[in-house]
Write a protein that holds these residues in place. Structure first.
Motif: not given
Length: 560
Positions: A190-216
């Motif tokens: 194989v012509q290629g290199v091993i790629k590590p697991y990247e931290e960005h794959l488990h970074q949280p998805l943030y909802a806009p604060g205004g949306e949470v206010d509307k929900l509340a």
């Protein structure tokens, strides 16, 4: 005459002619090293002509453990259960033709429950693809309804990108990814290199604060709130409890989420649907606002049609799936729930009248369950069997539940303890799930007690994997509720006045099969035998199968 100006030749790309980085691994070696970089600990599979090179490489290393299974469907179910339990990509492997065909049932379970699984299947040699060669089938067409993506590795140099893409999509989207690899490619470089697991794959998805206010603000308007929680709330179970208590909200759980809220809490109304509780249906029907957190289960016959429905989920596709939606938020519950707790508007109004109603309904429900579980008639009532297992299952135990009438009784009767987890075939609902799931759970969490519960109809589907448990020295507890029938189908047919043809089973001696497989077999026909067998099994260093003679009692509301 105008003289033409000839433009100078264009500069070549900066990397033109430069060799690409490569670690000079064969396809088989690269595959295993890339899986290792993603912290894959096990591969579940069945040997075949088209995966011998991978098995050869597996035998030369100790980082990834190969679990040889008796059937490919069980191998895929093990991978599915491991993915559900850990949240990480789990891997299964099979050969071409009948190998991948057998794999599909377990893969469908993973796909239906959004479990990240990578399936690797061998394929005939590249010169035979598309021909009438033995065991050839277009695997991409075969897997299309289940695996997304499903790709054929046509050249060794394509493996790095295709493998990284498959694992990433499986993890991020909670789905099955599939790669088929022609057997003659495994020994090529194989012509290629091993790629590590990247931290960005488990970074949280943030909802806009205004949306949470509307929900509340919408929650603050509710007089009779209900929280419907699913397994997606595992990371915020303490905060969800605080939210319920501050809102005086009734709490209803999906089956996998039962351990995420104290089952003895005064606000806990039980499960949802026929396998749940009448108290949850009653309170949902009376509610004016239902907040769904990390759940997708919505059985039409047991849910209201007029309540205002709010929902928070990290998956956009889950919002409003199968039900109306007043407001949905795409976001990480680890962000949204704590922010809701900080909004005082939701807790300003008194909901004491609603809380009193919730406590009344839930207390009446719990008293009914106590009555259902009384008595020691033989054969044992399924409620008594489930209650006995719940009493002896320790905190932190993992309970794998098969599909059948006992699944409904489990959700109705089993009272979970702190730290316990429930594994099941949620939407696919395949028979034979419990035993493979218990094996995977014990491999992934060896310090925890693991219990599998199956009916006789489901047990026979994957019974010989009990030998896999014995070979791997896994001290699991496997309880088979034997009522000599497919009880769910039989009870529904009887209720509709139909013939019960096909619903009666002539079973083997399960306890003797367990002993023949290298484990311990026990039989129980009354409560003392069951309780003694369970106590022994919880301390055993060998896998233990307990065959319990059980009545085929219909679950309430049984119908076609």
């Amino acid at each position: 005459m105008t003289q033409m100006t000839i433009a100078p030749p264009a500069a070549e790309p900066v990397n033109a002619g430069q060799p690409k980085p490569s670690e000079q691994y064969t396809v088989a070696q690269f595959l295993l090293r890339q899986l290792q970089a993603w912290d894959v600990k096990r591969i579940y599979g069945v040997i075949g002509d088209a995966n011998l090179s991978v098995l050869d490489e597996l035998g030369k290393q100790n980082d990834i453990r190969y679990i040889p299974c008796r059937h490919e469907s069980a191998a895929a179910l093990m991978a599915s259960a491991e993915a559900k339990l850990t949240g990480k990509v789990a891997v299964c492997m099979a050969t071409s033709g009948p190998g991948i065909a057998n794999l599909l049932n377990g893969l469908a379970d993973a796909a239906s429950d959004y479990a990240p699984v990578l399936a690797i299947t061998g394929q005939v040699g590249t010169s035979q693809i598309g021909t009438h060669a033995k065991q050839y089938i277009d695997q991409q067409k075969l897997a299309a309804a289940i695996a997304k993506p499903s790709e054929l590795v046509g050249h060794p140099d394509a493996l790095p990108e295709l493998l990284q893409q498959a694992m990433t999509q499986a993890l991020l989207n909670g789905q099955v990814a599939h790669l088929s690899i022609p057997k003659d490619l495994y020994e090529r470089k194989v012509q290629g290199v091993i790629k590590p697991y990247e931290e960005h794959l488990h970074q949280p998805l943030y909802a806009p604060g205004g949306e949470v206010d509307k929900l509340a603000e919408l929650i603050a308007q509710a007089e009779k709130p209900v929280l419907l929680i699913g397994r997606g709330t595992a990371s915020v179970k303490a905060e969800v409890r605080q939210l319920a208590e501050k809102l005086s909200a009734a709490v209803v759980t999906t089956l996998p989420a039962r351990p995420l809220f104290p089952n003895d809490h005064e606000l806990y109304a039980g499960g949802l649907g026929q396998a749940g509780s009448e108290s949850s249906s009653t309170l949902l029907a009376e509610s004016d606002c239902i907040l769904i957190l990390g759940a997708t289960w919505w059985p039409d016959d047991y849910v209201p049609t007029r309540a205002r429905i709010l929902q928070v989920d990290k998956s956009r596709a889950a919002l409003g799936a199968g039900h109306s939606l007043h407001k949905g938020i795409v976001g990480d519950l680890k962000q949204v729930v704590p922010e809701l707790l900080q909004d005082a508007r939701m807790f300003a109004a008194s909901r004491e009248t609603w809380k009193a109603r919730v406590v009344q309904v839930t207390n009446e429900w719990k008293a009914r369950l106590e009555a259902e579980c009384s008595g020691n008639a033989e054969p044992l009532a399924p409620q008594r069997v489930i209650q006995a297992i719940a009493a002896q299952a320790p905190e932190q135990a993992i309970v794998a539940v098969d599909t059948g009438e006992h699944t409904l009784w489990f959700n109705r009767i089993f009272q979970t303890k702190p730290g316990q987890e429930v594994l099941l075939s949620g939407r696919w609902r395949t028979l034979g799930f419990a035993l493979p799931a218990a094996i995977a759970a014990k491999l992934a969490e060896p310090q925890r007690q693991v219990i599998a519960i199956a009916g006789d109809g489901g047990a026979v589907q994957t019974l010989l994997e009990f030998q896999t448990a014995a070979e791997q020295e896994l001290p699991i507890v496997f309880v088979i509720m034997n009522n000599s029938s497919y009880a769910m189908e039989k009870n529904r047919m009887e209720n509709a006045g139909m013939s019960t043809l096909g619903s009666i089973i002539r079973n083997p001696d399960f306890a003797k099969i367990a002993e023949a497989c290298g484990g311990i077999g026990r039989k129980a026909s009354h409560m003392q035998q069951l309780e003694e067998s369970l106590a022994m099994a919880m301390k055993s260093r060998l896998p233990v199968l307990i065959e319990v003679a059980t009545a085929s009692t219909p679950v309430p509301h049984t119908k076609i």
